[in-house]
Motif scaffolding. Structure first.
Motif, PDB file in Angstrom:
ATOM      1  N   LEU A 295      -2.762  -7.524  -1.592  1.00 18.20           N
ATOM      2  CA  LEU A 295      -3.005  -6.779  -2.829  1.00 18.20           C
ATOM      3  C   LEU A 295      -4.479  -6.420  -3.044  1.00 18.20           C
TER       4      LEU A 295
ATOM      5  N   LYS B  21     -11.204   1.339  14.094  1.00 17.14           N
ATOM      6  CA  LYS B  21      -9.890   1.869  14.485  1.00 17.14           C
ATOM      7  C   LYS B  21      -9.840   2.091  15.998  1.00 17.14           C
TER       8      LYS B  21
ATOM      9  N   ASP C 192      -3.588 -12.718   3.481  1.00 19.50           N
ATOM     10  CA  ASP C 192      -4.667 -11.920   4.059  1.00 19.50           C
ATOM     11  C   ASP C 192      -4.598 -12.006   5.588  1.00 19.50           C
TER      12      ASP C 192
ATOM     13  N   ASP D  78       1.072  -8.326   2.455  1.00 20.05           N
ATOM     14  CA  ASP D  78      -0.043  -7.634   1.794  1.00 20.05           C
ATOM     15  C   ASP D  78      -0.811  -8.663   0.968  1.00 20.05           C
TER      16      ASP D  78
ATOM     17  N   PRO E  95      -3.119   9.382  11.855  1.00 19.91           N
ATOM     18  CA  PRO E  95      -2.836  10.255  10.703  1.00 19.91           C
ATOM     19  C   PRO E  95      -4.143  10.775  10.098  1.00 19.91           C
TER      20      PRO E  95
ATOM     21  N   ARG F 213     -12.187   6.620  -1.996  1.00 19.10           N
ATOM     22  CA  ARG F 213     -11.263   7.146  -0.982  1.00 19.10           C
ATOM     23  C   ARG F 213     -10.130   7.898  -1.651  1.00 19.10           C
TER      24      ARG F 213
ATOM     25  N   ASN G 206      -5.694  12.266   6.184  1.00 14.94           N
ATOM     26  CA  ASN G 206      -5.634  12.743   4.786  1.00 14.94           C
ATOM     27  C   ASN G 206      -4.223  12.791   4.229  1.00 14.94           C
TER      28      ASN G 206
ATOM     29  N   GLY H 256       0.829  -1.195   0.000  1.00 17.94           N
ATOM     30  CA  GLY H 256       0.000   0.000   0.000  1.00 17.94           C
ATOM     31  C   GLY H 256       0.863   1.244   0.000  1.00 17.94           C
TER      32      GLY H 256
END
Ligand SMILES: NC(=O)c1ccc[n+]([C@@H]2O[C@H](COP(=O)([O-])OP(=O)(O)OC[C@H]3O[C@@H](n4cnc5c(N)ncnc54)[C@H](O)[C@@H]3O)[C@@H](O)[C@H]2O)c1
Length: 339
Positions: free
Chosen positions: A36, A148, A54, A34, A171, A186, A173, A13
């Motif tokens: 993907l 989250k 995964d 990852d 974090p 997104r 944006n 990512g």
């Protein structure tokens, strides 16, 4: 130079691949994971050991430790981070963003580590009065933010139960090179860059007066990597990102200017989202007084160069939702057959 071993999830990512680079630079051995589902193999730095899989599959996660562990540091960045869409893909959201985190946490507790670094999000605050401070009470309002914040609480509980050290980063944006610009749900900076490149209208929800502090990846990723080595950061929460607050409409104007195209806006109905979301960074500044601050104009120019050089890549993103009720019309049009 360090000689430890880090596990980085979400390494294909955007943020994860930059965090891998920062770790490699300091001599860390990196096991990069990852599946993907939202990233690109080309993002994975050459010098890591990449394991495709995964993390919502607990057997895969268990084998990660059996085959590659133990790890000094875990950087958990794998997630599907589409806050607005998360209302409509609740099961996928909680599986990917919450249950997957628990799988990693279980193995971390069993095998131990120096620090578990978790990228939470400003979404944990919900629509609290900005600028959000780390001591603002989180009241997440969408499934993404709830997942989250649940992981944050779980890490706190694991610290109390087993003494597991973690760092929580919130974090907001973040944009920059290697970001997925093809996902329509997104990354508004990426969406507008793609529109500029394809000379299409820029979609703006509501009046475009939403304010955000768009943050350049080169300012954010090194901090994420660094916290895993800094004992004074352990068991702390940090807002991470820029102090430069801009409206979404101004972002569109800047990108149109960068690409020298006339700004054509497709005005869309207002959607459910925090109108103003930006954070206070005085705590981060105290711990990292020398961190870099790239202006939005400069960051956009760097990302635009990268997009122009690399072109647009095929990307995967959800083709169906679990609940279509209340889905904005502009998204409904993109889906195969919402039920
Ligand atoms: N970019 C931002 O503005 C921002 C802001 C706040 C928080 N974050 C958080 O930072 C992290 C990284 O975000 P990003 O912007 O780099 O997103 P990204 O989509 O570019 O990277 C996430 C990566 O995780 C992978 N992934 C997703 N689910 C997985 C799974 N179950 N197993 C294995 N891999 C999986 C995807 O393929 C992707 O490569 C996420 O946790 C996100 O919630 C990002």
């Amino acid at each position: 130079m360090s000689s430890g071993k880090s596990l980085v999830t979400g390494a294909a990512g955007f943020l994860g691949s930059h965090v891998c680079d920062c770790l490699l630079e300091r001599g860390e051995k990196v096991i990069a994971v990852d599946d993907l589902s939202g990233g690109f193999a080309v993002n994975v730095p050459a010098d890591v050991e990449w394991v495709k899989g995964d993390v919502s599959d607990h057997l895969f996660v268990r084998n990660l430790w059996n085959d590659h562990g133990p790890f000094n540091r875990i950087y958990h960045l794998a997630a599907y981070a589409a806050e607005g869409l998360s209302h409509f893909i609740r099961r996928f959201n909680y599986t990917n963003n919450l249950v997957a985190s628990v799988n990693l946490l279980n193995e971390t507790v069993k095998h131990g580590c120096e620090c578990f670094v978790f990228t939470s999000s400003i979404a944990a605050y919900g629509s609290a009065q900005p600028p959000m401070r780390e001591d603002t009470t989180p009241i997440p309002e969408d499934p993404y933010g709830i997942a989250k914040y649940a992981v944050e609480l779980d890490l706190k509980s694991a610290h109390e139960m087993w003494g597991l050290n973690s760092v929580i980063l919130r974090p907001h944006n973040v944009y920059g090179e290697r970001q997925n610009v093809m996902d329509p749900y997104r990354n508004v900076v990426g969406i507008y860059l793609r529109c500029a490149l394809e000379e299409k209208p820029f979609p703006v929800f509501g009046d475009g007066g939403q304010t955000r502090a768009f943050s350049y990846v080169g300012d954010v990723a090194p901090l994420i990597a660094e916290t895993g080595f800094r004992e004074d950061c352990f068991n702390e929460i940090f807002n991470v990102g820029s102090d430069e607050v801009n409206t979404v409409k101004h972002l569109a104007e800047l990108i149109a200017e960068e690409f020298e195209v006339e700004l054509d806006i497709e005005w869309l109905e207002e959607r459910v989202e925090a109108k103003h979301a930006y954070s206070d960074h005085s705590k981060l500044d105290m711990f990292f007084p020398d961190c870099s601050r790239t202006s939005l104009k400069e960051g956009i120019s760097r990302m635009s160069d990268w997009v122009r050089r690399n072109g647009l890549w095929e990307a995967s993103f959800p083709q169906q939702v679990e609940v279509a009720k209340g889905l904005p019309d502009s998204w409904r049009k993109l889906l195969s057959s919402p039920s």
